[in-house]
Design a protein around this motif. Structure first.
Motif, PDB file in Angstrom:
ATOM      1  N   LYS A  27     -14.547 -23.584  31.760  1.00 49.13           N
ATOM      2  CA  LYS A  27     -15.875 -23.972  31.130  1.00 49.13           C
ATOM      3  C   LYS A  27     -16.835 -23.131  31.372  1.00 49.13           C
ATOM      4  CE  LYS A  27     -14.354 -28.680  31.201  1.00 49.13           C
ATOM      5  NZ  LYS A  27     -12.923 -28.376  31.473  1.00 49.13           N
ATOM      6  N   ALA A  28     -16.854 -22.180  32.300  1.00 50.09           N
ATOM      7  CA  ALA A  28     -18.070 -21.347  32.336  1.00 50.09           C
ATOM      8  C   ALA A  28     -18.002 -20.383  31.036  1.00 50.09           C
ATOM      9  CB  ALA A  28     -17.920 -20.268  33.520  1.00 50.09           C
ATOM     10  N   PHE A  29     -16.924 -19.794  30.514  1.00 52.72           N
ATOM     11  CA  PHE A  29     -16.537 -18.669  29.339  1.00 52.72           C
ATOM     12  C   PHE A  29     -16.234 -19.557  28.207  1.00 52.72           C
ATOM     13  CE2 PHE A  29     -16.255 -16.330  33.433  1.00 52.72           C
ATOM     14  CZ  PHE A  29     -17.010 -15.245  33.105  1.00 52.72           C
ATOM     15  N   GLY A  30     -16.067 -20.635  28.295  1.00 52.97           N
ATOM     16  CA  GLY A  30     -15.747 -21.411  26.889  1.00 52.97           C
ATOM     17  C   GLY A  30     -14.464 -21.002  26.246  1.00 52.97           C
ATOM     18  N   LEU A  31     -13.313 -20.951  27.141  1.00 53.93           N
ATOM     19  CA  LEU A  31     -11.971 -20.704  26.894  1.00 53.93           C
ATOM     20  C   LEU A  31     -11.124 -21.577  26.387  1.00 53.93           C
ATOM     21  CD1 LEU A  31     -11.495 -18.201  29.955  1.00 53.93           C
ATOM     22  CD2 LEU A  31     -11.928 -17.550  27.647  1.00 53.93           C
ATOM     23  N   ASP A  32     -11.569 -22.640  25.934  1.00 59.83           N
ATOM     24  CA  ASP A  32     -10.761 -24.105  25.687  1.00 59.83           C
ATOM     25  C   ASP A  32      -9.802 -23.774  24.509  1.00 59.83           C
ATOM     26  OD1 ASP A  32     -13.826 -24.884  26.638  1.00 59.83           O
ATOM     27  OD2 ASP A  32     -12.645 -26.473  26.718  1.00 59.83           O
ATOM     28  N   LYS A  33     -10.583 -23.078  23.629  1.00 60.13           N
ATOM     29  CA  LYS A  33      -9.351 -22.589  22.524  1.00 60.13           C
ATOM     30  C   LYS A  33      -8.298 -22.029  22.604  1.00 60.13           C
ATOM     31  CE  LYS A  33     -12.829 -23.472  18.731  1.00 60.13           C
ATOM     32  NZ  LYS A  33     -13.565 -22.972  17.538  1.00 60.13           N
ATOM     33  N   SER A  34      -8.456 -20.988  23.577  1.00 55.95           N
ATOM     34  CA  SER A  34      -7.316 -19.975  23.820  1.00 55.95           C
ATOM     35  C   SER A  34      -6.392 -20.613  24.995  1.00 55.95           C
ATOM     36  CB  SER A  34      -8.015 -18.892  24.509  1.00 55.95           C
ATOM     37  OG  SER A  34      -8.592 -19.012  25.716  1.00 55.95           O
ATOM     38  N   VAL A  35      -7.035 -21.496  25.676  1.00 64.56           N
ATOM     39  CA  VAL A  35      -6.188 -22.269  26.678  1.00 64.56           C
ATOM     40  C   VAL A  35      -5.330 -23.292  25.829  1.00 64.56           C
ATOM     41  CG1 VAL A  35      -6.107 -24.003  28.544  1.00 64.56           C
ATOM     42  CG2 VAL A  35      -7.659 -21.940  28.733  1.00 64.56           C
ATOM     43  N   LEU A  36      -5.750 -24.038  24.808  1.00 66.66           N
ATOM     44  CA  LEU A  36      -4.964 -25.290  24.307  1.00 66.66           C
ATOM     45  C   LEU A  36      -4.091 -24.319  23.172  1.00 66.66           C
ATOM     46  CD1 LEU A  36      -7.780 -27.406  22.714  1.00 66.66           C
ATOM     47  CD2 LEU A  36      -6.230 -27.692  24.648  1.00 66.66           C
ATOM     48  N   ALA A  37      -4.429 -23.036  22.518  1.00 63.61           N
ATOM     49  CA  ALA A  37      -3.509 -22.410  21.789  1.00 63.61           C
ATOM     50  C   ALA A  37      -2.149 -21.992  22.677  1.00 63.61           C
ATOM     51  CB  ALA A  37      -4.101 -21.219  21.345  1.00 63.61           C
ATOM     52  N   ARG A  38      -2.413 -21.342  24.097  1.00 65.97           N
ATOM     53  CA  ARG A  38      -1.441 -21.059  24.818  1.00 65.97           C
ATOM     54  C   ARG A  38      -0.450 -22.191  25.030  1.00 65.97           C
ATOM     55  NH1 ARG A  38      -1.913 -18.801  30.845  1.00 65.97           N
ATOM     56  NH2 ARG A  38      -0.004 -18.275  31.353  1.00 65.97           N
ATOM     57  N   PHE A  39      -0.977 -23.466  25.566  1.00 67.27           N
ATOM     58  CA  PHE A  39      -0.255 -24.410  25.722  1.00 67.27           C
ATOM     59  C   PHE A  39       0.190 -25.114  24.601  1.00 67.27           C
ATOM     60  CE2 PHE A  39       0.255 -29.206  26.962  1.00 67.27           C
ATOM     61  CZ  PHE A  39       0.885 -28.773  28.117  1.00 67.27           C
ATOM     62  N   SER A  40      -0.156 -24.909  23.569  1.00 66.70           N
ATOM     63  CA  SER A  40       0.624 -25.388  22.090  1.00 66.70           C
ATOM     64  C   SER A  40       2.034 -24.602  22.033  1.00 66.70           C
ATOM     65  CB  SER A  40      -0.335 -25.296  21.041  1.00 66.70           C
ATOM     66  OG  SER A  40       0.196 -25.708  19.893  1.00 66.70           O
ATOM     67  N   GLU A  41       1.693 -23.129  22.456  1.00 67.12           N
ATOM     68  CA  GLU A  41       2.932 -22.297  22.220  1.00 67.12           C
ATOM     69  C   GLU A  41       4.022 -22.587  23.277  1.00 67.12           C
ATOM     70  OE1 GLU A  41       3.767 -17.382  22.414  1.00 67.12           O
ATOM     71  OE2 GLU A  41       1.851 -17.962  22.461  1.00 67.12           O
ATOM     72  N   ARG A  42       3.379 -22.827  24.354  1.00 63.93           N
ATOM     73  CA  ARG A  42       4.273 -23.403  25.605  1.00 63.93           C
ATOM     74  C   ARG A  42       5.223 -24.489  25.429  1.00 63.93           C
ATOM     75  NH1 ARG A  42       5.526 -19.095  29.019  1.00 63.93           N
ATOM     76  NH2 ARG A  42       3.481 -18.492  30.059  1.00 63.93           N
ATOM     77  N   ILE A  43       4.458 -25.654  24.835  1.00 59.26           N
ATOM     78  CA  ILE A  43       5.413 -27.039  24.422  1.00 59.26           C
ATOM     79  C   ILE A  43       6.103 -26.662  23.261  1.00 59.26           C
ATOM     80  CG2 ILE A  43       3.538 -28.428  25.756  1.00 59.26           C
ATOM     81  CD1 ILE A  43       2.252 -29.053  23.165  1.00 59.26           C
ATOM     82  N   ALA A  44       5.854 -25.854  22.438  1.00 62.92           N
ATOM     83  CA  ALA A  44       6.704 -25.594  20.960  1.00 62.92           C
ATOM     84  C   ALA A  44       8.030 -25.051  21.521  1.00 62.92           C
ATOM     85  CB  ALA A  44       5.767 -24.662  20.092  1.00 62.92           C
ATOM     86  N   HIS A  45       7.966 -24.036  22.567  1.00 62.09           N
ATOM     87  CA  HIS A  45       9.206 -23.329  23.058  1.00 62.09           C
ATOM     88  C   HIS A  45       9.851 -24.340  23.919  1.00 62.09           C
ATOM     89  CE1 HIS A  45       8.592 -19.289  21.930  1.00 62.09           C
ATOM     90  NE2 HIS A  45       7.321 -19.284  22.480  1.00 62.09           N
ATOM     91  N   LEU A  46       9.188 -25.460  24.338  1.00 63.06           N
ATOM     92  CA  LEU A  46      10.000 -26.270  25.255  1.00 63.06           C
ATOM     93  C   LEU A  46      10.614 -27.263  24.159  1.00 63.06           C
ATOM     94  CD1 LEU A  46      10.590 -27.700  27.829  1.00 63.06           C
ATOM     95  CD2 LEU A  46       8.366 -28.846  27.934  1.00 63.06           C
ATOM     96  N   ALA A  47       9.861 -27.774  23.241  1.00 66.76           N
ATOM     97  CA  ALA A  47      10.515 -28.860  22.468  1.00 66.76           C
ATOM     98  C   ALA A  47      11.939 -28.122  21.815  1.00 66.76           C
ATOM     99  CB  ALA A  47       9.445 -28.921  21.377  1.00 66.76           C
ATOM    100  N   ALA A  48      11.733 -26.929  21.150  1.00 68.53           N
ATOM    101  CA  ALA A  48      12.845 -26.265  20.793  1.00 68.53           C
ATOM    102  C   ALA A  48      14.024 -26.041  21.675  1.00 68.53           C
ATOM    103  CB  ALA A  48      12.433 -24.884  20.172  1.00 68.53           C
ATOM    104  N   ALA A  49      13.806 -25.767  22.868  1.00 63.04           N
ATOM    105  CA  ALA A  49      15.015 -25.684  23.878  1.00 63.04           C
ATOM    106  C   ALA A  49      15.532 -27.043  24.084  1.00 63.04           C
ATOM    107  CB  ALA A  49      14.254 -25.241  25.285  1.00 63.04           C
ATOM    108  N   SER A  50      14.744 -27.888  24.234  1.00 63.60           N
ATOM    109  CA  SER A  50      15.121 -29.398  24.581  1.00 63.60           C
ATOM    110  C   SER A  50      15.970 -29.734  23.417  1.00 63.60           C
ATOM    111  CB  SER A  50      14.026 -30.498  24.823  1.00 63.60           C
ATOM    112  OG  SER A  50      13.259 -29.956  26.154  1.00 63.60           O
TER     113      SER A  50
END
Length: 256
Positions: free
Chosen positions: A209-232
């Motif tokens: 919240k202090a450094f406004g990292l919302d977009k980078s956090v969302l991008a990282r999580f989107s990549e994580r769940i994309a890998h998880l979806a492919a593996a599943s």
């Protein structure tokens, strides 16, 4: 392999329960195989000649068989649920006691989410596999053996032709299982990484919240769940291939 070894040790320690479960399954299968044959006797010796005594005798035998098979089925379900619960509790205890013996450097390089996943996601998957073992593995094998026996009894030449389906039942799952195991391990790693990302995100909310990292956090999580979806998806597809490769041979045998 260690889990399978543990199941083997647990099964040998509970061999009496295993024999009772196997006996109940054999009773169910014998009755299910006898019902279609009883229709032949019902028509040839009761309905066509209009023999009421034979008719009532066959119907009484079928009714008694239903009662016995229902009781055997309920007993099998209870015993197998008890066996599964006991094996899982033993496995939980072994895992937890092993965790206490690990050195501090293991905890330093491991994520808490990854360790927790072994006690939650992995054990839940193992429990599901144990519950499906009878339906997906043992019953088809027993049905295949019984069908082959009946077919050899009725027509051994046709049975030899039908036996060509057996290699499909055995080799198909064997060829795919190793790939499915690797894909399953990768899927568990991706699940642990996703859980770790969520856990890290919760702890790091003040910084985000202090450094406004919302977009980078969302991008990282989107990549994580994309890998998880492919593996599943890969695990689900390979698992269905294992089931179908074994079922094809069984269908051929039943069709013959």
């Amino acid at each position: 392999q260690q889990i399978l070894r543990h199941v083997g040790v647990a099964s040998r320690a509970r061999w009496g329960v295993g024999l009772l479960i196997l006996g109940g399954l054999l009773i169910e299968m014998a009755f299910n195989s006898a019902v279609p044959m009883s229709f032949k006797y019902l028509i040839d010796y009761a309905i066509v000649p209009r023999n009421e005594k034979v008719l009532f005798a066959i119907l009484a035998a079928l009714t008694g068989g239903v009662v016995v098979v229902s009781a055997a089925g309920l007993g099998c379900d209870y015993l197998y649920a008890k066996f599964t619960t006991s094996v899982l509790n033993d496995l939980r205890w072994r895992m937890f006691t092993h965790l206490q013996r690990l050195a501090m450097n293991f905890f330093a390089r491991s994520q808490a989410a990854d360790i927790l996943a072994r006690f939650s996601t992995d054990l839940a998957a193992f429990e599901n596999a144990l519950e499906l073992a009878v339906v997906e593995c043992l019953l088809p094998v027993l049905e295949l053996v019984l069908s082959a026996f009946l077919l050899f009894t009725l027509n051994w030449q046709l049975a030899l032709v039908a036996m060509l389906a057996v290699p499909i039942c055995l080799m198909g799952p064997r060829l795919i299982t190793s790939r499915a195991v690797k894909a399953g391990y990768q899927c568990k790693q991706d699940q642990a990484n996703t859980s770790g990302t969520v856990q890290e995100n919760i702890r790091s909310q003040p910084v985000i919240k202090a450094f406004g990292l919302d977009k980078s956090v969302l991008a990282r999580f989107s990549e994580r769940i994309a890998h998880l979806a492919a593996a599943s998806l890969k695990v689900s597809f390979l698992t269905s291939l294992i089931d179908r490769s074994g079922a094809i041979g069984a269908l051929v045998l039943h069709g013959v």
